[in-house]
Design a protein around this motif. Structure first.
Motif, PDB file in Angstrom:
ATOM      1  N   SER A 128       0.846  -1.199   0.000  1.00  0.00           N
ATOM      2  CA  SER A 128       0.000   0.000   0.000  1.00  0.00           C
ATOM      3  C   SER A 128       0.880   1.247   0.000  1.00  0.00           C
ATOM      4  CB  SER A 128      -0.919   0.007   1.212  1.00  0.00           C
ATOM      5  OG  SER A 128      -0.211  -0.339   2.364  1.00  0.00           O
ATOM      6  N   THR A 129       0.432   2.250  -0.729  1.00  0.00           N
ATOM      7  CA  THR A 129       1.200   3.480  -0.835  1.00  0.00           C
ATOM      8  C   THR A 129       0.278   4.666  -0.596  1.00  0.00           C
ATOM      9  OG1 THR A 129       0.773   3.544  -3.189  1.00  0.00           O
ATOM     10  CG2 THR A 129       2.844   2.566  -2.500  1.00  0.00           C
ATOM     11  N   GLY A 130       0.892   5.799  -0.336  1.00  0.00           N
ATOM     12  CA  GLY A 130       0.111   7.001  -0.077  1.00  0.00           C
ATOM     13  C   GLY A 130      -0.304   7.720  -1.344  1.00  0.00           C
ATOM     14  N   ASN A 131       0.344   7.443  -2.452  1.00  0.00           N
ATOM     15  CA  ASN A 131      -0.065   8.067  -3.706  1.00  0.00           C
ATOM     16  C   ASN A 131       0.224   7.125  -4.856  1.00  0.00           C
ATOM     17  OD1 ASN A 131       2.634   8.664  -4.925  1.00  0.00           O
ATOM     18  ND2 ASN A 131       2.823   9.815  -3.008  1.00  0.00           N
ATOM     19  N   ARG A 132      -0.363   7.431  -6.022  1.00  0.00           N
ATOM     20  CA  ARG A 132      -0.271   6.514  -7.155  1.00  0.00           C
ATOM     21  C   ARG A 132       1.154   6.400  -7.697  1.00  0.00           C
ATOM     22  NH1 ARG A 132      -5.284   7.241 -11.135  1.00  0.00           N
ATOM     23  NH2 ARG A 132      -6.909   7.589  -9.604  1.00  0.00           N
ATOM     24  N   GLY A 133       1.879   7.502  -7.613  1.00  0.00           N
ATOM     25  CA  GLY A 133       3.244   7.488  -8.146  1.00  0.00           C
ATOM     26  C   GLY A 133       4.097   6.427  -7.469  1.00  0.00           C
ATOM     27  N   ASP A 134       3.897   6.270  -6.147  1.00  0.00           N
ATOM     28  CA  ASP A 134       4.705   5.295  -5.418  1.00  0.00           C
ATOM     29  C   ASP A 134       4.368   3.869  -5.808  1.00  0.00           C
ATOM     30  OD1 ASP A 134       5.912   7.323  -4.176  1.00  0.00           O
ATOM     31  OD2 ASP A 134       4.900   7.094  -2.235  1.00  0.00           O
ATOM     32  N   ALA A 135       3.228   3.658  -6.439  1.00  0.00           N
ATOM     33  CA  ALA A 135       2.841   2.302  -6.816  1.00  0.00           C
ATOM     34  C   ALA A 135       3.577   1.827  -8.060  1.00  0.00           C
ATOM     35  CB  ALA A 135       1.338   2.226  -7.046  1.00  0.00           C
ATOM     36  N   ILE A 136       4.231   2.733  -8.754  1.00  0.00           N
ATOM     37  CA  ILE A 136       5.033   2.311  -9.909  1.00  0.00           C
ATOM     38  C   ILE A 136       6.430   1.988  -9.414  1.00  0.00           C
ATOM     39  CG2 ILE A 136       5.960   3.020 -12.115  1.00  0.00           C
ATOM     40  CD1 ILE A 136       3.523   4.877 -12.366  1.00  0.00           C
ATOM     41  N   TYR A 137       6.738   0.692  -9.448  1.00  0.00           N
ATOM     42  CA  TYR A 137       8.041   0.256  -8.946  1.00  0.00           C
ATOM     43  C   TYR A 137       9.061   0.385 -10.063  1.00  0.00           C
ATOM     44  CZ  TYR A 137       6.193  -1.689  -4.607  1.00  0.00           C
ATOM     45  OH  TYR A 137       5.635  -1.849  -3.374  1.00  0.00           O
ATOM     46  N   THR A 138      10.153   1.060  -9.790  1.00  0.00           N
ATOM     47  CA  THR A 138      11.218   1.205 -10.784  1.00  0.00           C
ATOM     48  C   THR A 138      12.334   0.220 -10.455  1.00  0.00           C
ATOM     49  OG1 THR A 138      12.262   2.903  -9.465  1.00  0.00           O
ATOM     50  CG2 THR A 138      10.658   3.631 -11.087  1.00  0.00           C
ATOM     51  N   LYS A 139      13.398   0.304 -11.216  1.00  0.00           N
ATOM     52  CA  LYS A 139      14.511  -0.610 -10.982  1.00  0.00           C
ATOM     53  C   LYS A 139      15.072  -0.447  -9.575  1.00  0.00           C
ATOM     54  CE  LYS A 139      18.132  -2.079 -13.599  1.00  0.00           C
ATOM     55  NZ  LYS A 139      19.178  -1.946 -14.634  1.00  0.00           N
ATOM     56  N   ASP A 140      14.991   0.769  -9.054  1.00  0.00           N
ATOM     57  CA  ASP A 140      15.505   1.009  -7.705  1.00  0.00           C
ATOM     58  C   ASP A 140      14.843   0.081  -6.700  1.00  0.00           C
ATOM     59  OD1 ASP A 140      17.154   2.952  -8.563  1.00  0.00           O
ATOM     60  OD2 ASP A 140      15.785   4.616  -8.101  1.00  0.00           O
ATOM     61  N   GLU A 141      13.517  -0.072  -6.846  1.00  0.00           N
ATOM     62  CA  GLU A 141      12.796  -0.912  -5.895  1.00  0.00           C
ATOM     63  C   GLU A 141      12.893  -2.395  -6.255  1.00  0.00           C
ATOM     64  OE1 GLU A 141      10.439   1.720  -7.149  1.00  0.00           O
ATOM     65  OE2 GLU A 141      11.098   3.056  -5.529  1.00  0.00           O
ATOM     66  N   LEU A 142      12.936  -2.687  -7.562  1.00  0.00           N
ATOM     67  CA  LEU A 142      12.806  -4.076  -7.982  1.00  0.00           C
ATOM     68  C   LEU A 142      14.112  -4.859  -7.884  1.00  0.00           C
ATOM     69  CD1 LEU A 142      10.545  -3.516 -11.080  1.00  0.00           C
ATOM     70  CD2 LEU A 142       9.891  -4.665  -8.981  1.00  0.00           C
ATOM     71  N   LEU A 143      15.232  -4.186  -8.187  1.00  0.00           N
ATOM     72  CA  LEU A 143      16.503  -4.904  -8.277  1.00  0.00           C
ATOM     73  C   LEU A 143      16.991  -5.309  -6.889  1.00  0.00           C
ATOM     74  CD1 LEU A 143      18.506  -5.674 -10.500  1.00  0.00           C
ATOM     75  CD2 LEU A 143      19.769  -3.593  -9.945  1.00  0.00           C
ATOM     76  N   VAL A 144      17.410  -6.567  -6.792  1.00  0.00           N
ATOM     77  CA  VAL A 144      17.916  -7.029  -5.496  1.00  0.00           C
ATOM     78  C   VAL A 144      19.306  -6.440  -5.266  1.00  0.00           C
ATOM     79  CG1 VAL A 144      16.633  -9.175  -5.622  1.00  0.00           C
ATOM     80  CG2 VAL A 144      18.983  -9.110  -6.409  1.00  0.00           C
ATOM     81  N   GLY A 145      19.735  -6.439  -4.011  1.00  0.00           N
ATOM     82  CA  GLY A 145      21.059  -5.925  -3.687  1.00  0.00           C
ATOM     83  C   GLY A 145      22.152  -6.852  -4.200  1.00  0.00           C
ATOM     84  N   VAL A 146      23.399  -6.427  -4.067  1.00  0.00           N
ATOM     85  CA  VAL A 146      24.514  -7.231  -4.573  1.00  0.00           C
ATOM     86  C   VAL A 146      24.589  -8.564  -3.841  1.00  0.00           C
ATOM     87  CG1 VAL A 146      26.831  -6.929  -5.450  1.00  0.00           C
ATOM     88  CG2 VAL A 146      25.633  -4.981  -4.497  1.00  0.00           C
ATOM     89  N   ASP A 147      24.178  -8.559  -2.572  1.00  0.00           N
ATOM     90  CA  ASP A 147      24.191  -9.805  -1.814  1.00  0.00           C
ATOM     91  C   ASP A 147      22.934 -10.623  -2.060  1.00  0.00           C
ATOM     92  OD1 ASP A 147      22.563  -7.937  -0.700  1.00  0.00           O
ATOM     93  OD2 ASP A 147      22.957  -8.526   1.372  1.00  0.00           O
ATOM     94  N   GLY A 148      22.060 -10.155  -2.925  1.00  0.00           N
ATOM     95  CA  GLY A 148      20.862 -10.922  -3.245  1.00  0.00           C
ATOM     96  C   GLY A 148      19.673 -10.610  -2.371  1.00  0.00           C
TER      97      GLY A 148
END
Lengths: 220, 374
Positions: A128-148
């Motif tokens: 759940s998000t406070g606005n619609r913009g936050d509901a669009i997940y970009t690579k920043d949110e989707l990509l796992v860290g270097v350690d997985g």
């Protein structure tokens, strides 16, 4: 006596249920944020973009996920890998990767379409998000860290269960994994979210686990 | 009546008000917890230990909500109705004695303090009268809201109140006639007097034999000879308080909220408060009239203020049992259909109450005046 009897019968049911509940049986409520219910193994939560163990991104920017998506909620733009500092092992990499979680129906067709197992699903469902913009997940949110470790949207939240993110979906296509001949016709289990091999599900052939020797894969 | 008496009466009124408010808070919470248990849920858990402050939180929320007045409503009556619901609910409780009287020296003389705001010698008539007034709140709220669902609720309230008040009144008449056996000269319409007549057991003084010994364990409660009257009264009481399975006037599934559909904020809270106070008061009245009120074992041997405390415990324990029945019924039974409600009221309860009244009056007359041919 018919009415009185029926009345007593009904009252007895509620009384029985009450006694049962007081002694802690039959209670179906979970104190949700405090205690989490165990989710099914193939639970379709939000997506992650995986990396290879060496830190390379698996996504090659082929846009097959976007093509497979029935809700048209994925946008991918590929880009040539810079020769001196490649992001993915292929020619191209996913330069822009966006999923609109408001449109996503969590069907996992993108996971099936992906030729490199770059996109898989986690068990994380709190989106759940406070606005619609936050509901669009970009690579920043989707990509796992270097350690997985997958990204958590709110890692500072006291209710956030970071460990749960590691239970990413290990389910794969039941075909030759990554085009390798040795896996033809064998349902494969692969590391997803960089957390290593997962044990086969109940009913799966246990020998598959031993069949898969990474060193042997390299030789082919 | 001197100044001290006036102060005592005022103190009792304030105490009764405070008691009813506290009881309401606890009762709403208890109802939610018990119904939750019967439905394999937890009920309120967050506000305070075991969610006991949930009602306080809800009350505060309602306090800050906007109070809407529909454009088509009849404003004066619309505003009057919630008051008309709450005030009789408080008034009805005043004649119920909740404990054994105790003596205290005040203003230079020994005074007997009864745990009852006012001992009216026409207590039962007063109860019936006030409970009839309370019905007007529902009817007027429904009719003044200027909206169709409240109107339906109001119409239902009219029919339901008339049907069940008659049965309740007849059951009480049978009880009053029976109470006059013990003491024909007593004020058997006074609730305090009826409680006093139920002290002790059914053992005959100076009697002997195994039956008499056994009767020594049976409290002298009116429910034993007047069990039919109690049954009629209990059903009518549930109907009078508009509780499930007789909650046709609010019937959420059919007519939204019934009479209180158009009420919000504190005005709705007043109807809510009135419903729970009525539940408590009806249970208290049933306990006083049929279950011996505050009476119980060991009261006389303890005596004094200790006995008063113990009698309070007895009273509230009995009331809680009846309140639990209210809640249990609500959790178990589906709502009656309108025609079933009418049939039960007119074809079952009123004839039963009438026959019982005649029969028990004949028995009383026989015992009082001897056989007609003698």
């Amino acid at each position: 006596m018919g009415v009185i009897g029926d009345l007593a019968k009904g009252m007895a049911v509620t009384w029985g249920q009450m006694v049962q509940t007081i002694f802690g049986k039959g209670l179906v409520t979970t104190q949700y944020p405090k205690e989490m219910r165990e989710k099914p193994q193939r639970f379709h939560g939000r997506h992650v973009l995986n990396r290879y163990p060496d830190g390379m991104e698996k996504c090659i920017g082929c846009e097959l996920c976007a093509g497979a998506c029935p809700a048209r909620c994925i946008y991918v733009r590929g880009k040539e890998n810079p020769p001196d500092e490649p992001v993915s092992p292929g020619e191209r990499f996913g330069f822009v990767y966006e999923i609109n979680m408001l449109r996503c129906i969590f069907c996992a067709l993108c996971v099936e379409a992906c030729p490199t197992e770059a996109i898989t699903m986690t068990q994380l469902f709190e989106m759940s998000t406070g606005n619609r913009g936050d509901a669009i997940y970009t690579k920043d949110e989707l990509l796992v860290g270097v350690d997985g470790t997958p990204n958590h949207m709110f890692p500072d939240d006291p209710l956030a269960d970071i460990g749960e993110l590691a239970k990413a979906d290990g389910w794969m296509r039941a075909t030759a994994s990554q085009g390798r001949v040795a896996y033809e016709g064998i349902p494969g289990w692969t590391p997803s979210a960089g957390v290593g091999l997962r044990p086969p599900e109940p009913g799966q052939d246990r020998s598959i686990e031993t069949d898969r020797d990474p060193a042997q894969d390299e030789e082919e | 009546m001197d100044t001290v008496d006036i102060v005592i009466v005022l103190a009792k009124a304030v105490a009764a008000f405070a008691l009813l408010m506290v009881v309401t808070v606890l009762l709403v919470w208890a109802e939610r917890k018990i119904v939750a248990d019967m439905q394999n849920r937890l009920g309120p858990m967050r506000a305070g230990p075991f969610g006991i402050l949930q009602t306080v939180a809800d009350g505060l929320k309602l306090f800050f909500k906007e109070q809407i007045t529909p454009a088509k409503s009849d404003v004066a009556i619309y505003l009057l109705a919630p008051l008309l619901a709450v005030v009789p609910a408080f008034l009805m409780f005043l004649v119920v004695p909740i404990g054994r009287p105790f003596n205290v020296t005040l203003g230079g003389q020994i005074r007997e303090i009864s745990l009852q705001a006012m001992d009216l010698n026409i207590g039962l008539l007063y109860i019936l009268a006030i409970s009839s007034v309370a019905v007007y709140a529902v009817v007027l709220a429904g009719w003044s809201s200027g909206s169709k669902y409240p109107l339906l609720g109001g119409v239902r309230a009219t029919a339901q109140a008339i049907s069940y008040e008659a049965a309740m009144g007849l059951a009480l008449v049978a009880l009053v006639v029976y109470a006059s056996i013990s003491d024909a000269t007593a004020d058997t319409l006074s609730v305090a007097r009826i409680v006093e007549l139920q002290q002790g057991t059914y053992a005959t003084a100076g009697g002997s034999g195994i039956l008499n010994t056994l009767a020594g364990f049976v409290p002298r409660w009116n429910i034993i000879p007047q069990f039919v009257a109690f049954g009629v009264f209990a059903v009518a009481a549930v109907a009078e308080t508009n509780r499930a399975p007789f909650d046709l006037v609010e019937a959420e599934q059919e007519i939204v909220g019934g009479f209180h559909t158009e009420y919000s904020g504190m005005r709705f809270a007043m109807f809510f408060l009135a419903e729970y106070i009525n539940m408590f008061t009806m249970s208290a009245i049933a306990v006083s009239l049929f279950l011996g009120g505050w009476s119980g074992p060991f009261l006389d041997s303890i005596g004094g203020f200790g006995a008063t405390i113990l009698s309070l415990v007895y009273f509230f324990a009995k009331v809680f049992v009846l309140l639990f029945m209210f809640i249990w019924l609500r959790a178990s039974l589906p709502r009656l259909r309108y025609d079933q409600l009418m049939q039960l009221g007119w074809k079952r309860l009123i004839p039963t109450a009438l026959v019982w009244l005649v029969a028990s009056t004949l028995v009383v007359a026989w015992r009082q005046f001897g056989a007609p041919w003698a």
